[in-house]
Motif scaffolding. Structure first.
Motif, PDB file in Angstrom:
ATOM      1  N   ASP A 335     -11.717  22.833  -2.925  1.00 44.22           N
ATOM      2  CA  ASP A 335     -10.056  22.801  -1.733  1.00 44.22           C
ATOM      3  C   ASP A 335      -9.434  21.544  -1.904  1.00 44.22           C
ATOM      4  O   ASP A 335      -9.761  20.247  -2.658  1.00 44.22           O
ATOM      5  CB  ASP A 335     -11.220  22.393  -0.307  1.00 44.22           C
ATOM      6  CG  ASP A 335      -9.834  22.254   0.880  1.00 44.22           C
ATOM      7  OD1 ASP A 335      -9.050  23.289   0.307  1.00 44.22           O
ATOM      8  OD2 ASP A 335     -10.303  21.310   2.014  1.00 44.22           O
ATOM      9  N   SER A 336      -8.493  21.772  -1.485  1.00 45.10           N
ATOM     10  CA  SER A 336      -7.411  20.440  -2.013  1.00 45.10           C
ATOM     11  C   SER A 336      -6.603  20.396  -1.158  1.00 45.10           C
ATOM     12  O   SER A 336      -5.711  21.014  -0.058  1.00 45.10           O
ATOM     13  CB  SER A 336      -5.916  21.051  -3.253  1.00 45.10           C
ATOM     14  OG  SER A 336      -7.103  21.097  -4.554  1.00 45.10           O
ATOM     15  N   LYS A 337      -5.870  18.617  -1.250  1.00 47.01           N
ATOM     16  CA  LYS A 337      -4.908  18.520  -0.060  1.00 47.01           C
ATOM     17  C   LYS A 337      -4.504  17.358  -0.927  1.00 47.01           C
ATOM     18  O   LYS A 337      -4.482  16.480  -1.947  1.00 47.01           O
ATOM     19  CB  LYS A 337      -5.603  17.533   0.886  1.00 47.01           C
ATOM     20  CG  LYS A 337      -6.527  18.877   1.557  1.00 47.01           C
ATOM     21  CD  LYS A 337      -6.358  19.051   2.891  1.00 47.01           C
ATOM     22  CE  LYS A 337      -7.525  20.200   3.818  1.00 47.01           C
ATOM     23  NZ  LYS A 337      -7.611  20.962   3.465  1.00 47.01           N
ATOM     24  N   ASP A 338      -3.039  17.298   0.018  1.00 52.34           N
ATOM     25  CA  ASP A 338      -1.869  16.563  -0.972  1.00 52.34           C
ATOM     26  C   ASP A 338      -2.136  15.084   0.801  1.00 52.34           C
ATOM     27  O   ASP A 338      -1.968  15.251   1.764  1.00 52.34           O
ATOM     28  CB  ASP A 338      -0.378  16.802  -0.628  1.00 52.34           C
ATOM     29  CG  ASP A 338      -0.520  18.010  -1.960  1.00 52.34           C
ATOM     30  OD1 ASP A 338      -1.286  18.041  -2.754  1.00 52.34           O
ATOM     31  OD2 ASP A 338       0.443  18.596  -1.574  1.00 52.34           O
ATOM     32  N   ILE A 339      -1.520  13.897   0.295  1.00 49.99           N
ATOM     33  CA  ILE A 339      -1.362  12.548   0.679  1.00 49.99           C
ATOM     34  C   ILE A 339      -0.684  11.936   0.131  1.00 49.99           C
ATOM     35  O   ILE A 339      -0.404  11.817  -1.472  1.00 49.99           O
ATOM     36  CB  ILE A 339      -2.579  12.363   0.880  1.00 49.99           C
ATOM     37  CG1 ILE A 339      -2.597  10.854   1.363  1.00 49.99           C
ATOM     38  CG2 ILE A 339      -3.189  11.807  -0.556  1.00 49.99           C
ATOM     39  CD1 ILE A 339      -3.314  10.490   1.617  1.00 49.99           C
ATOM     40  N   GLU A 340       0.296  11.342   0.574  1.00 54.97           N
ATOM     41  CA  GLU A 340       1.055  10.306  -0.016  1.00 54.97           C
ATOM     42  C   GLU A 340       0.771   9.162   0.132  1.00 54.97           C
ATOM     43  O   GLU A 340       1.272   8.684   1.478  1.00 54.97           O
ATOM     44  CB  GLU A 340       2.761  10.658   0.713  1.00 54.97           C
ATOM     45  CG  GLU A 340       3.871  10.143   0.218  1.00 54.97           C
ATOM     46  CD  GLU A 340       5.361  10.230   0.356  1.00 54.97           C
ATOM     47  OE1 GLU A 340       6.534   9.450   0.264  1.00 54.97           O
ATOM     48  OE2 GLU A 340       4.937  10.773   1.809  1.00 54.97           O
ATOM     49  N   ILE A 341       1.147   7.981  -1.110  1.00 58.26           N
ATOM     50  CA  ILE A 341       0.429   6.801   0.056  1.00 58.26           C
ATOM     51  C   ILE A 341       2.110   6.295  -0.620  1.00 58.26           C
ATOM     52  O   ILE A 341       2.390   6.315  -0.813  1.00 58.26           O
ATOM     53  CB  ILE A 341      -0.673   6.750  -1.260  1.00 58.26           C
ATOM     54  CG1 ILE A 341      -1.568   6.924  -1.932  1.00 58.26           C
ATOM     55  CG2 ILE A 341      -0.482   4.512  -1.166  1.00 58.26           C
ATOM     56  CD1 ILE A 341      -1.856   6.941  -0.314  1.00 58.26           C
ATOM     57  N   LEU A 342       2.644   5.132   0.430  1.00 60.92           N
ATOM     58  CA  LEU A 342       3.543   4.281   0.947  1.00 60.92           C
ATOM     59  C   LEU A 342       3.151   2.499   0.844  1.00 60.92           C
ATOM     60  O   LEU A 342       1.811   1.903   0.714  1.00 60.92           O
ATOM     61  CB  LEU A 342       3.996   4.264   2.158  1.00 60.92           C
ATOM     62  CG  LEU A 342       4.616   6.255   2.284  1.00 60.92           C
ATOM     63  CD1 LEU A 342       4.899   6.698   3.358  1.00 60.92           C
ATOM     64  CD2 LEU A 342       5.691   6.734   1.647  1.00 60.92           C
ATOM     65  N   SER A 343       4.252   1.700   0.629  1.00 57.03           N
ATOM     66  CA  SER A 343       4.658   0.380   0.510  1.00 57.03           C
ATOM     67  C   SER A 343       3.789   0.071   1.657  1.00 57.03           C
ATOM     68  O   SER A 343       3.049  -0.519   2.537  1.00 57.03           O
ATOM     69  CB  SER A 343       4.789  -0.010  -0.856  1.00 57.03           C
ATOM     70  OG  SER A 343       6.553   0.344  -0.777  1.00 57.03           O
ATOM     71  N   ASN A 344       5.641  -0.017   2.379  1.00 53.05           N
ATOM     72  CA  ASN A 344       5.726  -0.810   3.660  1.00 53.05           C
ATOM     73  C   ASN A 344       6.518   0.083   5.121  1.00 53.05           C
ATOM     74  O   ASN A 344       6.669  -0.535   5.263  1.00 53.05           O
ATOM     75  CB  ASN A 344       6.635  -2.371   3.253  1.00 53.05           C
ATOM     76  CG  ASN A 344       5.711  -3.407   2.181  1.00 53.05           C
ATOM     77  OD1 ASN A 344       4.552  -3.836   2.495  1.00 53.05           O
ATOM     78  ND2 ASN A 344       6.915  -3.794   1.725  1.00 53.05           N
ATOM     79  N   GLU A 345       6.578   1.318   4.397  1.00 51.63           N
ATOM     80  CA  GLU A 345       7.495   1.945   4.884  1.00 51.63           C
ATOM     81  C   GLU A 345       6.271   1.989   6.987  1.00 51.63           C
ATOM     82  O   GLU A 345       5.564   1.808   6.295  1.00 51.63           O
ATOM     83  CB  GLU A 345       7.070   3.473   4.245  1.00 51.63           C
ATOM     84  CG  GLU A 345       8.282   3.441   3.182  1.00 51.63           C
ATOM     85  CD  GLU A 345       8.798   5.165   2.848  1.00 51.63           C
ATOM     86  OE1 GLU A 345       8.958   5.089   4.086  1.00 51.63           O
ATOM     87  OE2 GLU A 345       9.164   4.988   1.759  1.00 51.63           O
ATOM     88  N   ILE A 346       7.172   2.454   7.999  1.00 50.90           N
ATOM     89  CA  ILE A 346       6.042   3.079   8.720  1.00 50.90           C
ATOM     90  C   ILE A 346       6.431   4.219   8.987  1.00 50.90           C
ATOM     91  O   ILE A 346       6.443   5.162   8.092  1.00 50.90           O
ATOM     92  CB  ILE A 346       7.447   2.861  10.166  1.00 50.90           C
ATOM     93  CG1 ILE A 346       8.495   0.982   9.712  1.00 50.90           C
ATOM     94  CG2 ILE A 346       6.750   2.763  11.210  1.00 50.90           C
ATOM     95  CD1 ILE A 346       9.024   1.013  10.908  1.00 50.90           C
TER      96      ILE A 346
END
Length: 783
Positions: A335-346
């Motif tokens: 099973d695979s899922k995507d995630i986006e890691i942000l620095s300072n965005e809301i």
């Protein structure tokens, strides 16, 4: 002589010539037959039977037909064998007339017809034998049948914990009933059944089928709408489920994130962590891997966790797009899922209620993940719309104060909640709304108290009172819609995707039945009482004689005894079972009484008519002719004796508990039989002596003079004159007496009369005398 010899010689020559002529004719006929046979054989050998128009008929049943053709002008007798895929299915003999073509219908064995339903090419071989010559003809046949439409759910990956549903339809889209389904794994049929009006279901987790490749074969060998359908084979793998749960689409580096892993317990089917299974000897990996792949840098790291750890932290230090993949060997899907890691965005997040049920009010809240001191990044949450997508459509919720919202899920299924018209990163959350199920247990006989052995019907409904097709398990065994209760305590569980499972305990009474062999019996007969219980068990049996309150108690399921006279009440009981009872009646028995008088003694024997056994301690009362009473008791053999001392009528009565009274009488004379016998012998002897004395008179044997005797006087002369001459033979000499009337001699003197009277004897005396001499040939012997 010479001429004679020459003639004889010429005759022999002529005879030889005649014989040679006959031999020549015989040999000519013989050769004609031989040449005819050779010619016929050659002609037959040169004849050929042609096989044409081999056709597979799809009529009411599947059959084969072929044309056998004779192009010759001769009659051909032949035999043929038919082989289907090198297996002989027919051997026949036939005859073809001149230039005849004959159609032969060939009925196919059941195994051959089943093989044709695969709708593949098969080899058909004809071996034709004509006059010792073999002709071979080959054909390829194929059954052109329609194809069943198979729908299998769920689509895509099929997991061990899934319920596989199979729906079969014909060309017109109608559900096919009574189609045979075989489910095969590792070349073993693990389940078989037939389709009904609804879909056919099976769970790979049932009965420990386990993971692996499954083959489903659907066979429908009856015509549907005038069509035959080919067998359908479908193969697909079933593996354990591993799923990443609650992973957001967007997160900050500073956020504390956790990954939740959901897995099927395959190790329960095969053994725990490395122990060989009973279904193929596989070993299950005791850990799972998490691969974190950075799609920006094309780099990945792999982390391993114990299978007992379902939650672990996710620490990512670099912003970017990542793919998280969970895996656990070949026996599990990935099973695979995507995630986006942000620095300072809301980032907009949605907090939603976790446990959601259909028709419940579900609440949620939208909030922004940002620094409170950053005035430029203020988000007005109250102005955002919330979109909720569900299986039957979608709904949009208008802005609500403080970002709070609520809605009521109309149906069960997966709901996705997102924020509309937003330019910043926003997570989409998913929640599953489960509907409630309610189970009704209906008795066919509408009984209030269910018991073991009853057949019940289950009906499952949802919150809208709609009947559902759900899986029902009784004590971990899958149950049909109609179920026969087997246990006192029954754990009922109901499962259906999208619904909250039901777990319910049903306690029923044991099913016990009392079986009394005879409702009415006679004392002396054996009564048998046995119990039938579900489940099998022993119970307390109480038997009471209502006439005397005599009681028998036993713990078991079988009683056999000889009851006394009375009315009986039987009761069986045990905790967890219904109390049941019964009754029976025992009537008094009759007695067989024999009374024999012999040698001055009376012997009495008493037996029961019911079982022919002796009656012991029976009271045998005797009323003598002189009114004296005597009471005796019978012994073990049912016997007693007494010596009568009076002459006359005796009255006997017999009494015994549990028996009907008996009364009889008998004339008894006490004279000694020996005395009577002596008396009779003396009487006979006296009679013989008397007879001898009386009949011992001696008849004097005198030779009567043949001279004319004086005429008797009176009546005697007259009587004798009427008799015929009397002759006595056998005496010395022949003595004849003739009495003739002489009317002239009357008035004779008294002396002469006396002498003549002495010569006259009676008939009886004459018979006695003849008897003594042993001779009786006179006519008087007939007097």
């Amino acid at each position: 002589m010479n001429g004679l010899n020459l003639w004889l010689h010429d005759s022999g020559v002529k005879n030889n010539f005649a014989l040679n002529d006959r031999c020549l004719i015989f040999v000519s006929v013989l050769f004609a037959f031989i040449f005819a046979a050779i010619f016929w054989t050659a002609a037959s050998a040169s004849a050929e039977v042609i096989v044409e128009n081999v056709h597979l008929n799809h009529t009411k049943d599947i059959s084969l037909s072929a044309d056998f053709k004779n192009n010759e002008s001769n009659i051909i007798a032949f035999s043929y064998n038919v082989l289907f895929d090198e297996r002989e299915i027919l051997t026949e003999k036939a005859t073809l007339l001149k230039n005849e073509t004959k159609k032969q219908n060939i009925m196919l064995p059941i195994e051959t017809k089943k093989a044709l339903y695969d709708c593949k090419k098969h080899n058909l071989t004809f071996f034709i034998w004509v006059g010792g010559q073999k002709i071979t003809h080959n054909e390829e046949i194929i059954m052109h049948g329609s194809t069943l439409n198979i729908q299998i759910s769920p689509d895509g990956k099929k997991c061990l914990s899934d319920t596989i549903e199979i729906l079969i339809k014909d060309d017109d889209g109608n559900i096919v009933k009574n189609a045979n389904i075989l489910i095969i794994k590792d070349d073993v049929v693990v389940k078989r059944g037939q389709t009904r009006a609804e879909s056919f279901k099976f769970s790979p987790s049932d009965y420990g089928y386990g993971v692996g490749e499954y083959t489903i074969i659907i066979r429908q060998h009856d015509k549907i709408s005038g069509k035959f359908y080919c067998d359908k084979t479908i193969k697909f793998p079933i593996k354990g489920r591993i799923e990443i749960m609650h992973l957001p689409q967007h997160a900050k580096i500073s956020d504390k994130k956790e990954i939740f892993i959901k897995m099927d317990k395959v190790d329960e089917m095969y053994g725990v962590d490395g122990i060989s299974s009973r279904l193929g000897g596989k070993k299950i990996i005791g850990f799972y891997n998490i691969e974190i792949y950075n799609k920006d840098t094309k780099q990945s790291i792999i982390l391993s966790y114990s299978s007992n750890e379902a939650v672990f932290p996710l620490n990512l230090t670099l912003p970017g797009n990542y793919t998280i993949t969970a895996s656990r060997g070949d026996d599990y899907w990935t099973d695979s899922k995507d995630i986006e890691i942000l620095s300072n965005e809301i980032i907009l997040n949605i907090d939603i209620q976790k446990n959601v049920k259909v028709l419940d009010v579900v609440t949620g809240k939208i909030f922004a993940d940002n620094d409170d001191n950053d005035a430029d990044n203020v988000i007005h949450i109250d102005s955002l719309n919330v979109k909720i997508t569900h299986p039957d459509g979608s709904i949009t919720i208008p802005p609500i104060k403080d970002g709070k919202f609520s809605w009521t899920p109309p149906v069960s299924g997966k709901y996705e909640i997102s924020v509309e018209d937003v330019t910043i990163k926003a997570n989409i959350v998913s929640v599953f709304a489960f509907d409630e199920m309610f189970i009704e247990i209906l008795s066919n006989e509408k009984k209030e108290n269910l018991k073991v052995g009853d057949t019940v019907r289950f009906r499952v409904k949802d919150s809208k009172n709609t009947t559902l097709n759900a899986e029902i398990y009784i004590n971990n065994e899958k149950a049909d819609t109609y179920h026969k209760i087997k246990n006192l305590v029954n754990n009922v569980s109901v499962k259906k995707d999208g619904f909250i499972p039901i777990n319910k305990e049903i306690i029923v009474s044991g099913n016990n039945k009392i079986n009394i062999d005879k409702n009415v019996l006679t004392h002396g007969e054996i009564q048998t009482i046995y119990l039938t219980t579900e489940p099998k068990t022993e119970m307390n049996i109480v038997i009471v004689n209502k006439n005397n309150n005599e009681k028998i108690e036993k713990f078991g399921n079988f009683v056999e005894f000889m009851p006394s006279v009375g009315e009986y009440f039987v009761e069986i009981k045990k905790e967890g079972f219904l109390t049941v009872n019964g009754t029976f009646t025992v009537e008094p028995a009759e007695m067989n009484v024999t009374i024999d008088y012999e040698e001055g003694e009376v012997t009495v024997k008493i037996f029961s008519k019911a079982n022919n056994l002796p009656v012991q301690n029976a009271k045998f009362n005797i009323l003598f002719p002189g009114k004296k009473n005597l009471t005796l008791l019978t012994n073990k053999k049912g016997e007693t004796k007494f010596k009568p001392d009076e002459w006359g009528n005796y009255v006997f009565t017999v009494e015994k508990e549990n028996f009907l009274p008996y009364t009889s009488s008998k004339e008894i004379h006490t004279v000694d039989p020996a005395i009577v016998a002596v008396f009779i012998i003396l009487l006979i002897a006296a009679f013989i002596v008397y007879k001898y004395v009386v009949s011992g008179r001696v008849i004097k044997k005198e030779v009567v003079s043949r001279q004319p005797a004086e005429q008797p006087t009176g009546e005697v002369i007259e009587n004798l004159s009427q008799t015929s001459p009397l002759s006595l033979s056998g005496m010395p000499g022949d003595v004849s007496y003739e009495y003739k009337k002489e009317s002239k001699e009357k008035g004779k003197t008294g002396k002469r009369k006396d002498r003549e009277e002495r010569n006259i004897i009676s008939t009886d005396e004459l018979k006695e005398e003849i008897h003594k001499t042993g001779t009786d040939e006179s006519p008087l012997s007939k007097i």
